[in-house]
Motif scaffolding. Structure first.
Motif, PDB file in Angstrom:
ATOM      1  N   PHE A 144       0.792  22.873  -2.654  1.00 13.36           N
ATOM      2  CA  PHE A 144       1.273  23.487  -1.422  1.00 13.36           C
ATOM      3  C   PHE A 144       2.408  24.486  -1.687  1.00 13.36           C
ATOM      4  O   PHE A 144       2.639  25.398  -0.908  1.00 13.36           O
ATOM      5  CB  PHE A 144       1.760  22.404  -0.455  1.00 13.36           C
ATOM      6  CG  PHE A 144       0.761  21.310  -0.242  1.00 13.36           C
ATOM      7  CD1 PHE A 144      -0.340  21.508   0.574  1.00 13.36           C
ATOM      8  CD2 PHE A 144       0.897  20.088  -0.884  1.00 13.36           C
ATOM      9  CE1 PHE A 144      -1.271  20.507   0.765  1.00 13.36           C
ATOM     10  CE2 PHE A 144      -0.034  19.086  -0.700  1.00 13.36           C
ATOM     11  CZ  PHE A 144      -1.129  19.284   0.125  1.00 13.36           C
ATOM     12  N   THR A 145       3.108  24.305  -2.801  1.00  8.23           N
ATOM     13  CA  THR A 145       4.180  25.237  -3.144  1.00  8.23           C
ATOM     14  C   THR A 145       3.629  26.640  -3.383  1.00  8.23           C
ATOM     15  O   THR A 145       4.333  27.634  -3.180  1.00  8.23           O
ATOM     16  CB  THR A 145       4.932  24.749  -4.399  1.00  8.23           C
ATOM     17  OG1 THR A 145       5.259  23.369  -4.242  1.00  8.23           O
ATOM     18  CG2 THR A 145       6.216  25.538  -4.610  1.00  8.23           C
ATOM     19  N   LEU A 146       2.378  26.735  -3.797  1.00 11.52           N
ATOM     20  CA  LEU A 146       1.761  28.045  -3.975  1.00 11.52           C
ATOM     21  C   LEU A 146       1.758  28.837  -2.668  1.00 11.52           C
ATOM     22  O   LEU A 146       1.958  30.053  -2.669  1.00 11.52           O
ATOM     23  CB  LEU A 146       0.328  27.880  -4.495  1.00 11.52           C
ATOM     24  CG  LEU A 146       0.175  27.377  -5.931  1.00 11.52           C
ATOM     25  CD1 LEU A 146      -1.248  26.892  -6.171  1.00 11.52           C
ATOM     26  CD2 LEU A 146       0.547  28.482  -6.921  1.00 11.52           C
ATOM     27  N   SER A 147       1.529  28.146  -1.554  1.00 11.62           N
ATOM     28  CA  SER A 147       1.553  28.823  -0.253  1.00 11.62           C
ATOM     29  C   SER A 147       2.930  29.371   0.059  1.00 11.62           C
ATOM     30  O   SER A 147       3.076  30.475   0.597  1.00 11.62           O
ATOM     31  CB  SER A 147       1.134  27.851   0.861  1.00 11.62           C
ATOM     32  OG  SER A 147      -0.187  27.425   0.697  1.00 11.62           O
ATOM     33  N   ARG A 148       3.955  28.577  -0.248  1.00  7.49           N
ATOM     34  CA  ARG A 148       5.328  29.016   0.037  1.00  7.49           C
ATOM     35  C   ARG A 148       5.651  30.263  -0.769  1.00  7.49           C
ATOM     36  O   ARG A 148       6.239  31.217  -0.259  1.00  7.49           O
ATOM     37  CB  ARG A 148       6.325  27.906  -0.308  1.00  7.49           C
ATOM     38  CG  ARG A 148       6.108  26.576   0.388  1.00  7.49           C
ATOM     39  CD  ARG A 148       6.314  26.642   1.906  1.00  7.49           C
ATOM     40  NE  ARG A 148       5.114  27.065   2.579  1.00  7.49           N
ATOM     41  CZ  ARG A 148       5.030  28.062   3.443  1.00  7.49           C
ATOM     42  NH1 ARG A 148       6.093  28.778   3.755  1.00  7.49           N
ATOM     43  NH2 ARG A 148       3.884  28.394   4.005  1.00  7.49           N
ATOM     44  N   LEU A 149       5.299  30.258  -2.043  1.00  7.94           N
ATOM     45  CA  LEU A 149       5.582  31.405  -2.895  1.00  7.94           C
ATOM     46  C   LEU A 149       4.744  32.612  -2.469  1.00  7.94           C
ATOM     47  O   LEU A 149       5.236  33.754  -2.475  1.00  7.94           O
ATOM     48  CB  LEU A 149       5.303  31.042  -4.354  1.00  7.94           C
ATOM     49  CG  LEU A 149       5.604  32.114  -5.401  1.00  7.94           C
ATOM     50  CD1 LEU A 149       7.047  32.591  -5.317  1.00  7.94           C
ATOM     51  CD2 LEU A 149       5.290  31.583  -6.798  1.00  7.94           C
ATOM     52  N   ALA A 169      -4.020  28.690  -4.260  1.00  7.36           N
ATOM     53  CA  ALA A 169      -3.765  27.568  -3.350  1.00  7.36           C
ATOM     54  C   ALA A 169      -5.063  27.106  -2.704  1.00  7.36           C
ATOM     55  O   ALA A 169      -5.305  25.895  -2.561  1.00  7.36           O
ATOM     56  CB  ALA A 169      -2.752  27.986  -2.289  1.00  7.36           C
ATOM     57  N   ALA A 170      -5.904  28.046  -2.299  1.00  7.52           N
ATOM     58  CA  ALA A 170      -7.164  27.685  -1.647  1.00  7.52           C
ATOM     59  C   ALA A 170      -8.076  26.908  -2.594  1.00  7.52           C
ATOM     60  O   ALA A 170      -8.764  25.966  -2.172  1.00  7.52           O
ATOM     61  CB  ALA A 170      -7.866  28.949  -1.152  1.00  7.52           C
ATOM     62  N   GLU A 171      -8.076  27.281  -3.861  1.00  2.00           N
ATOM     63  CA  GLU A 171      -8.891  26.558  -4.833  1.00  2.00           C
ATOM     64  C   GLU A 171      -8.425  25.122  -4.992  1.00  2.00           C
ATOM     65  O   GLU A 171      -9.227  24.225  -5.261  1.00  2.00           O
ATOM     66  CB  GLU A 171      -8.837  27.266  -6.189  1.00  2.00           C
ATOM     67  CG  GLU A 171      -9.564  28.607  -6.213  1.00  2.00           C
ATOM     68  CD  GLU A 171      -9.269  29.388  -7.476  1.00  2.00           C
ATOM     69  OE1 GLU A 171      -8.524  28.859  -8.346  1.00  2.00           O
ATOM     70  OE2 GLU A 171      -9.774  30.528  -7.606  1.00  2.00           O
ATOM     71  N   ARG A 172      -7.128  24.908  -4.778  1.00  2.04           N
ATOM     72  CA  ARG A 172      -6.545  23.577  -4.973  1.00  2.04           C
ATOM     73  C   ARG A 172      -6.649  22.697  -3.737  1.00  2.04           C
ATOM     74  O   ARG A 172      -6.957  21.510  -3.842  1.00  2.04           O
ATOM     75  CB  ARG A 172      -5.076  23.728  -5.380  1.00  2.04           C
ATOM     76  CG  ARG A 172      -4.857  24.494  -6.682  1.00  2.04           C
ATOM     77  CD  ARG A 172      -5.042  23.608  -7.890  1.00  2.04           C
ATOM     78  NE  ARG A 172      -4.058  22.544  -7.892  1.00  2.04           N
ATOM     79  CZ  ARG A 172      -2.792  22.677  -8.309  1.00  2.04           C
ATOM     80  NH1 ARG A 172      -2.348  23.859  -8.718  1.00  2.04           N
ATOM     81  NH2 ARG A 172      -1.981  21.641  -8.305  1.00  2.04           N
ATOM     82  N   HIS A 173      -6.354  23.271  -2.564  1.00  2.42           N
ATOM     83  CA  HIS A 173      -6.312  22.405  -1.379  1.00  2.42           C
ATOM     84  C   HIS A 173      -7.001  22.980  -0.156  1.00  2.42           C
ATOM     85  O   HIS A 173      -6.985  22.358   0.909  1.00  2.42           O
ATOM     86  CB  HIS A 173      -4.864  22.029  -1.038  1.00  2.42           C
ATOM     87  CG  HIS A 173      -3.964  23.198  -0.739  1.00  2.42           C
ATOM     88  ND1 HIS A 173      -2.933  23.566  -1.570  1.00  2.42           N
ATOM     89  CD2 HIS A 173      -3.935  24.080   0.280  1.00  2.42           C
ATOM     90  CE1 HIS A 173      -2.317  24.616  -1.065  1.00  2.42           C
ATOM     91  NE2 HIS A 173      -2.905  24.949   0.067  1.00  2.42           N
ATOM     92  N   GLY A 174      -7.624  24.137  -0.254  1.00  2.00           N
ATOM     93  CA  GLY A 174      -8.398  24.673   0.865  1.00  2.00           C
ATOM     94  C   GLY A 174      -7.542  25.018   2.067  1.00  2.00           C
ATOM     95  O   GLY A 174      -6.389  25.403   1.946  1.00  2.00           O
TER      96      GLY A 174
END
Length: 468
Positions: A144-149, A169-174
């Protein structure tokens, strides 16, 4: 002597905690949940339920503490979509500008993300990026930190870098990261592709609709039609001060919807209404059908603007106009579009531009913006990714990355206080709202005190409301 069974003790304590929560005894519930955690086994259902309960109980008083329990619950069930969404929401919103000192120096996952959020909202972008990258380095599983960055990079117009992070991020958690693209090349490809399919709908226009200088347009399904349309239409006719046609886009209307429509046209005059009826099989979308209800209006809006050649005020159906809207529309009369933005949340790309109020004029710039928005939405619907907030992700992406190589449409930003933050209502449906606002909406203002259909007549401002 009987030795207490730790498992049964944890179960009994947890049940007592849940009863206390249901009774509104929050402090007792929190204490019992913590006690249950002490005796519950690692990975047990009781431990999971206790973390869930503490996240609920703490969210209103300490979002970071709530996030810690949500994180623990997610770690126990990383594939659970509800817990994943709960944690995503908390990590997105915690950390205000005044919290920098509180989180500075923390090296745990929640502390680092919270510090990054606080620094970002305080305008310290470089330090925020360091905090996020430290969180990614130490806790790579917390995608989720990818979304923040990514949102930070988008704010700084590092659009290609943001796009890469959203896709990771999408590949990890959609979820909504999967429908968020900020690479200008992606938007250019959409613009150069064959025109997307619109929608199939019938349209009936009242005899006097074409004579009105403005069209107020709202779209909804059968459920929202029954809950919100009567109050919304009444407010437009009686309180908005607008000389307008009213266009109602009904998705899969049923007999109750038609009865509601008949009552509205009988009350307010059939001649001023435009009615669009869209029938579509939404079964393949399952729980994501609500995304289509939010997006369908954008699939038809460019065609309607061309057809009507008049300004359109598109509103969420659960909005009430609570005073003369003329000054608001005058503020965007020289722009292609007018939309609301939340200054404190615009760093989260899905809140950069809100879809609840859109004033659009029949200009080339507006049509370019809306055509690209439709292409964006249709791309992800056709790709089987109907995630909630797709409409606002599209608006943000088009605004940020859709016109990097040509003049952008002119946009007026409405402030957030166009929405009333409070409402008081009596048993007869008379209601009082903020003096300066233009609209009230339960959902848009984070309310929930009253269903909009209960509000029958605006009586004045909250300062004038009867007390006691």
């Amino acid at each position: 002597m009987t030795i207490p069974d730790p498992l049964h003790a944890a179960q009994d304590t947890l049940q007592a905690a849940l009863r206390a929560e249901a009774a509104g005894e929050r402090e007792t519930a929190k204490a019992l949940c913590r006690q249950a955690l002490e005796s519950a086994g690692t990975g047990s259902g009781e431990r999971l339920a206790a973390h869930d309960a503490l996240a609920r109980l703490l969210v209103g008083e300490d979002m970071a503490a709530a996030a810690e329990h949500a994180l623990d619950a997610w770690r126990l069930t990383p594939q659970d979509p509800t817990r994943r969404s709960n944690l995503w929401q908390l990590l997105t919103h915690l950390g205000e500008a005044g919290d920098v000192a509180r989180f500075q120096g923390r090296q745990d996952a929640v502390g680092l993300v919270a510090c990054g959020n606080a620094l970002r909202r305080d305008g310290q972008g470089l330090r925020a990026e360091r905090a996020y990258r430290r969180a990614l380095e130490r806790f790579p599983e917390l995608s989720f930190t990818l979304s923040r960055l990514a949102c930070l990079c988008a704010e700084q117009h590092r659009l290609e870098e943001a796009d890469t992070l959203f896709r990771q991020a999408a590949e990890r958690h959609g979820g909504r990261d999967g429908v968020t693209r900020t690479d200008p090349a992606f938007l250019r490809a959409l613009r150069q592709a064959p025109p997307p399919a619109g929608i199939r709908a019938t349209i009936e226009e009242g005899a006097a609709a074409s004579a009105r200088p403005l069209v107020v347009y709202a779209s909804c399904d059968a459920v929202y039609a029954g809950k919100f349309l009567p109050a919304m239409v009444r407010s437009i006719v009686e309180d908005s001060g607008l000389d307008c046609a009213i266009a109602l886009h009904l998705i899969n209307p049923d007999a109750a919807t038609e009865a509601t429509l008949a009552a509205l046209t009988a009350t307010h005059g059939r001649e001023r209404f435009v009615v669009l009826r869209e029938t579509i099989d939404l079964a393949p979308l399952g729980a994501f059908a609500k995304t289509y209800f939010a997006c369908s209006r954008f699939l038809v809006l460019p065609d309607l603007l061309i057809r009507w050649q008049r300004p359109v005020l598109m509103l969420d159906v659960d909005l009430l106009a609570i005073r003369d809207l003329t000054p608001l529309l005058a503020s965007s009369a020289h722009s292609d579009l007018g939309m609301m933005s939340h200054a404190l949340k615009r760093l989260d790309i899905w809140s950069l531009l809100y879809a609840d109020v859109l004033h659009v004029r029949p200009t080339r710039g507006a049509l370019r913006f809306l055509d690209l928005t439709r292409r964006y939405i249709r791309h992800f619907l056709d790709a089987g990714a109907p995630y909630w907030f797709l409409d606002q992700a599209a608006l943000a992406a088009v605004h940020l990355a859709g016109f990097t190589d040509e003049p952008a449409p002119r946009l007026t930003i409405y402030p957030t206080d166009i929405h009333s933050r409070t409402v008081m209502v009596d048993g007869e449906g008379r209601y009082w709202t903020d003096d300066s606002a233009y609209f009230y909406s339960v959902r848009a203002t984070g309310g929930g005190q009253h269903a909009v259909h209960r509000l029958k007549r605006r009586a004045g401002t909250t300062a004038e409301a009867p007390r006691g």
